[in-house]
Design a protein around this motif. Structure first.
Motif, PDB file in Angstrom:
ATOM      1  N   LEU A  10       0.824  -1.198   0.000  1.00 27.15           N
ATOM      2  CA  LEU A  10       0.000   0.000   0.000  1.00 27.15           C
ATOM      3  C   LEU A  10       0.865   1.258   0.000  1.00 27.15           C
ATOM      4  N   SER A  11       1.928   1.244   0.798  1.00 28.63           N
ATOM      5  CA  SER A  11       2.839   2.387   0.825  1.00 28.63           C
ATOM      6  C   SER A  11       3.500   2.595  -0.526  1.00 28.63           C
ATOM      7  N   ALA A  12       3.945   1.499  -1.173  1.00 32.34           N
ATOM      8  CA  ALA A  12       4.608   1.614  -2.476  1.00 32.34           C
ATOM      9  C   ALA A  12       3.671   2.210  -3.525  1.00 32.34           C
ATOM     10  N   VAL A  13       2.420   1.758  -3.528  1.00 36.79           N
ATOM     11  CA  VAL A  13       1.452   2.262  -4.511  1.00 36.79           C
ATOM     12  C   VAL A  13       1.202   3.746  -4.300  1.00 36.79           C
ATOM     13  N   THR A  14       1.004   4.165  -3.065  1.00 39.52           N
ATOM     14  CA  THR A  14       0.720   5.573  -2.798  1.00 39.52           C
ATOM     15  C   THR A  14       1.939   6.457  -3.058  1.00 39.52           C
ATOM     16  N   VAL A  15       3.128   5.963  -2.755  1.00 37.55           N
ATOM     17  CA  VAL A  15       4.346   6.721  -3.086  1.00 37.55           C
ATOM     18  C   VAL A  15       4.470   6.882  -4.593  1.00 37.55           C
ATOM     19  N   PHE A  16       4.202   5.812  -5.332  1.00 39.32           N
ATOM     20  CA  PHE A  16       4.281   5.862  -6.793  1.00 39.32           C
ATOM     21  C   PHE A  16       3.302   6.889  -7.369  1.00 39.32           C
ATOM     22  N   VAL A  17       2.108   6.947  -6.799  1.00 35.09           N
ATOM     23  CA  VAL A  17       1.069   7.833  -7.320  1.00 35.09           C
ATOM     24  C   VAL A  17       1.273   9.285  -6.881  1.00 35.09           C
ATOM     25  N   LEU A  18       1.705   9.479  -5.631  1.00 35.16           N
ATOM     26  CA  LEU A  18       1.666  10.815  -5.042  1.00 35.16           C
ATOM     27  C   LEU A  18       3.005  11.556  -5.042  1.00 35.16           C
ATOM     28  N   VAL A  19       4.098  10.829  -4.938  1.00 34.30           N
ATOM     29  CA  VAL A  19       5.387  11.474  -4.695  1.00 34.30           C
ATOM     30  C   VAL A  19       6.161  11.615  -5.988  1.00 34.30           C
ATOM     31  N   ASP A  20       6.664  12.818  -6.252  1.00 41.11           N
ATOM     32  CA  ASP A  20       7.462  13.073  -7.451  1.00 41.11           C
ATOM     33  C   ASP A  20       8.925  12.733  -7.192  1.00 41.11           C
ATOM     34  N   GLU A  21       9.630  12.450  -8.285  1.00 39.37           N
ATOM     35  CA  GLU A  21      11.073  12.211  -8.206  1.00 39.37           C
ATOM     36  C   GLU A  21      11.796  13.555  -8.301  1.00 39.37           C
ATOM     37  N   PRO A  22      12.620  13.897  -7.303  1.00 41.25           N
ATOM     38  CA  PRO A  22      13.377  15.146  -7.394  1.00 41.25           C
ATOM     39  C   PRO A  22      14.328  15.117  -8.600  1.00 41.25           C
ATOM     40  N   PRO A  23      14.634  16.280  -9.181  1.00 41.29           N
ATOM     41  CA  PRO A  23      15.572  16.330 -10.309  1.00 41.29           C
ATOM     42  C   PRO A  23      16.929  15.747  -9.930  1.00 41.29           C
ATOM     43  N   LEU A  24      17.558  15.070 -10.878  1.00 42.51           N
ATOM     44  CA  LEU A  24      18.854  14.444 -10.656  1.00 42.51           C
ATOM     45  C   LEU A  24      19.936  15.150 -11.468  1.00 42.51           C
ATOM     46  N   GLY A  25      21.113  15.187 -10.913  1.00 43.00           N
ATOM     47  CA  GLY A  25      22.258  15.664 -11.662  1.00 43.00           C
ATOM     48  C   GLY A  25      22.939  14.503 -12.356  1.00 43.00           C
ATOM     49  N   ASP A  26      24.218  14.670 -12.678  1.00 39.50           N
ATOM     50  CA  ASP A  26      25.000  13.604 -13.290  1.00 39.50           C
ATOM     51  C   ASP A  26      25.260  12.524 -12.243  1.00 39.50           C
ATOM     52  N   PRO A  27      24.759  11.291 -12.444  1.00 39.74           N
ATOM     53  CA  PRO A  27      24.920  10.269 -11.406  1.00 39.74           C
ATOM     54  C   PRO A  27      26.356   9.779 -11.250  1.00 39.74           C
ATOM     55  N   GLY A  28      27.154   9.897 -12.291  1.00 39.43           N
ATOM     56  CA  GLY A  28      28.508   9.372 -12.220  1.00 39.43           C
ATOM     57  C   GLY A  28      28.536   7.864 -12.289  1.00 39.43           C
ATOM     58  N   LYS A  29      29.672   7.293 -11.922  1.00 38.81           N
ATOM     59  CA  LYS A  29      29.849   5.847 -11.990  1.00 38.81           C
ATOM     60  C   LYS A  29      29.590   5.207 -10.637  1.00 38.81           C
ATOM     61  N   VAL A  30      29.074   3.991 -10.676  1.00 35.56           N
ATOM     62  CA  VAL A  30      28.842   3.230  -9.452  1.00 35.56           C
ATOM     63  C   VAL A  30      30.180   2.728  -8.912  1.00 35.56           C
ATOM     64  N   ASP A  31      30.384   2.920  -7.630  1.00 37.08           N
ATOM     65  CA  ASP A  31      31.626   2.512  -6.965  1.00 37.08           C
ATOM     66  C   ASP A  31      31.496   1.058  -6.490  1.00 37.08           C
ATOM     67  N   PHE A  32      31.744   0.131  -7.418  1.00 35.06           N
ATOM     68  CA  PHE A  32      31.570  -1.289  -7.087  1.00 35.06           C
ATOM     69  C   PHE A  32      32.599  -1.763  -6.060  1.00 35.06           C
ATOM     70  N   ALA A  33      33.826  -1.247  -6.146  1.00 37.05           N
ATOM     71  CA  ALA A  33      34.852  -1.645  -5.175  1.00 37.05           C
ATOM     72  C   ALA A  33      34.453  -1.203  -3.769  1.00 37.05           C
ATOM     73  N   GLY A  34      33.909   0.016  -3.666  1.00 37.75           N
ATOM     74  CA  GLY A  34      33.438   0.497  -2.368  1.00 37.75           C
ATOM     75  C   GLY A  34      32.301  -0.344  -1.843  1.00 37.75           C
ATOM     76  N   MET A  35      31.378  -0.738  -2.735  1.00 39.49           N
ATOM     77  CA  MET A  35      30.261  -1.595  -2.331  1.00 39.49           C
ATOM     78  C   MET A  35      30.761  -2.908  -1.748  1.00 39.49           C
ATOM     79  N   ALA A  36      31.716  -3.522  -2.431  1.00 40.23           N
ATOM     80  CA  ALA A  36      32.226  -4.816  -1.988  1.00 40.23           C
ATOM     81  C   ALA A  36      32.899  -4.704  -0.619  1.00 40.23           C
ATOM     82  N   LEU A  37      33.749  -3.684  -0.456  1.00 40.18           N
ATOM     83  CA  LEU A  37      34.449  -3.515   0.817  1.00 40.18           C
ATOM     84  C   LEU A  37      33.474  -3.196   1.947  1.00 40.18           C
ATOM     85  N   LEU A  38      32.502  -2.325   1.670  1.00 39.46           N
ATOM     86  CA  LEU A  38      31.531  -1.973   2.696  1.00 39.46           C
ATOM     87  C   LEU A  38      30.686  -3.184   3.084  1.00 39.46           C
ATOM     88  N   ALA A  39      30.245  -3.957   2.091  1.00 32.64           N
ATOM     89  CA  ALA A  39      29.426  -5.132   2.371  1.00 32.64           C
ATOM     90  C   ALA A  39      30.196  -6.148   3.220  1.00 32.64           C
TER      91      ALA A  39
END
Length: 479
Positions: free
Chosen positions: A179-208
């Motif tokens: 229910l929360s997912a449906v209402t968020v999808f319907v009601l909440v807008d996505e804020p504008p995004l800048g340049d996302p850049g590259k995903v830091d996979f090495a950081g993900m692995a070390l953090l995990a």
């Protein structure tokens, strides 16, 4: 800041309700099944180890997912990643609601762990969606949901466990998250995004790897032993891995964790205070729930049911909910640092009462209510501090780390609380010489919690100091 139109008061209320429901479901999912673990063991034929993994799998996945999903949200969309977290909770809960296979149930619980990111994502999303006058109370409410869910989970589980099949607990999480997912999808807008850049996979692995090596021995310390080779080895490995993450992330152009932001004094102090608050609140929950269920033959227990134990915590959760908007006004008047310090003092007072007043059930309820008030105010003030000292483009990641700090405090509290209650025992002759936690064990636990909450109060005073709260330490105030 985003350039999307300011929502109407009605729409703003609906957005807060939609995101708040998801945050509550995510928080409830962590505590709802604790009282019914023995029932689940008997029903599906699981061993004690297997049933414990119903908790540990959620804990491990949550620890890893919260900072990673939060960072991805800053890169690819906070609303998008919030929907991922909520739908994961819905899917995992529905799997558990429809199965009696222990392996499938553990997989479902692991999926639920992804929902831990719902709270920091909700905070960061509302910080950019709502008009300034609404942000403080909204973020305070969403942040407090982490404690509210814990306080409401035990009485709700106790009530349902006595009257319906335990699978109903999973249906609550699944339907609520959907229910929360449906209402968020319907009601909440996505804020504008800048340049996302590259995903830091090495950081993900070390953090995990670093977080798994930290959380796993903490969650299993009571059964493995603090001095066992597995516990010590994994804790040492976590220190090495997280230290390596610190070094590498400072050299990465688009890091998973911005160590320069994380190392700012206000952020460091806030996250340390968060760990103390998470520790004190969860240990109080664990201690109180066990305390009132101890047999009267111990000389201090009340022999209460799971439901009564949970109801003792209910005023705590209600106060957290009620005080969220009040806290927002206090923050606007006093500043978040002073409010955090006040919360730490109130929490300390409640814990000291739990040490001294032990004879009547109303005394226990009074102590836990004061603890809830202090925790609610503290939890509501933490995102205000994070948002104040964090660039707008990094809000989700910063709130994710802060939520992780609170969760690590809770994990440590569970481990230490379990060890204390198992170590400081008394032989009860009237129960055939059974070894049960002594009154001293509970007093020591609450005393340690009081020390942690006092340190949190001192952290709040430090954050209120002009030497820490300077314009140079803040790039943008969003609360």
């Amino acid at each position: 800041m985003s350039s999307h139109p300011t929502p109407s008061p009605l729409r703003a209320n609906l957005e807060i309700a939609a995101i708040g429901l998801g945050a509550l479901m995510a928080s409830l999912s962590q505590t709802l099944i604790i009282p019914v673990l023995p029932v689940i063991e008997a029903d599906i034929g699981a061993s004690v180890t297997q049933s414990q993994w119903l908790l540990t799998s959620t804990l491990l996945v949550g620890a890893v997912a919260v900072p990673i999903i939060s960072r991805l949200a800053d890169m690819f969309g906070r609303r998008r990643m919030l929907l991922v977290a909520l739908l994961s909770l819905a899917a995992g809960s529905l799997i558990d609601a429809l199965t009696t296979d222990v392996t499938l149930m553990i997989i479902g619980r692991a999926l639920c762990g992804l929902s831990g990111a719902s709270i920091p994502l909700g905070i960061s999303l509302l910080a950019t969606q709502l008009p300034p006058a609404r942000r403080g109370s909204a973020t305070a409410l969403i942040s407090a949901m982490l404690g509210i869910g814990g306080a409401l989970g035990l009485p709700l589980a106790g009530l349902l466990a006595d009257n319906v099949d335990y699978h109903a607990l999973f249906w609550i999480g699944g339907v609520g998250a959907l229910l929360s997912a449906v209402t968020v999808f319907v009601l909440v807008d996505e804020p504008p995004l800048g340049d996302p850049g590259k995903v830091d996979f090495a950081g993900m692995a070390l953090l995990a790897l670093g977080l798994v090596a930290l959380v796993l021995p903490l969650s299993q310390a009571s059964s493995w032993g603090w001095a066992s080779a597995r516990t010590i080895g994994l804790l040492v490995a976590s220190v090495v891995l997280l230290a390596l993450l610190w070094v590498i992330e400072r050299r990465v152009h688009n890091p998973l964790v911005d160590m320069r932001t994380l190392a700012r004094p206000p952020i460091v102090i806030t996250n340390v205070a968060s760990l103390f608050f998470g520790f004190a609140l969860f240990a109080s929950f664990v201690g109180t729930a066990n305390y009132v269920q101890m047999p009267e033959e111990t000389g201090y227990g009340f022999g209460s049911s799971v439901l009564v134990a949970g109801l003792c915590l209910l005023p705590s959760g209600v106060l957290m909910l009620v005080l969220a908007p009040v806290t927002a006004r206090l923050i606007a008047s006093w500043g978040p640092g002073r409010v955090l310090a006040t919360a730490g003092v109130i929490l300390t007072a409640g814990l000291l009462l739990r040490i001294v007043l032990v004879d009547e059930l109303w005394q226990i309820i009074l102590g836990t209510a004061i603890i809830g008030a202090g925790s609610g105010i503290g939890y509501a003030s933490l995102p205000a501090l994070i948002n104040t000292h964090t660039p707008a483009a990094e809000l989700a990641a910063a709130n994710g780390i802060n939520t992780l700090a609170r969760s690590l405090g809770s994990t440590l509290a569970s481990a230490l609380g379990g060890t204390l209650l198992a170590s400081l025992t008394v032989s009860v002759a009237a129960l055939g010489g059974a070894e049960l936690p002594s009154l001293t064990a509970f007093r020591v636990l609450f005393g340690i919690c009081a020390g942690a909450s006092l340190l949190a109060a001192l952290a709040g005073l430090a954050l209120a100091s002009p030497k820490v709260d300077t314009p140079e330490s803040r790039e943008e105030v969003v609360v």
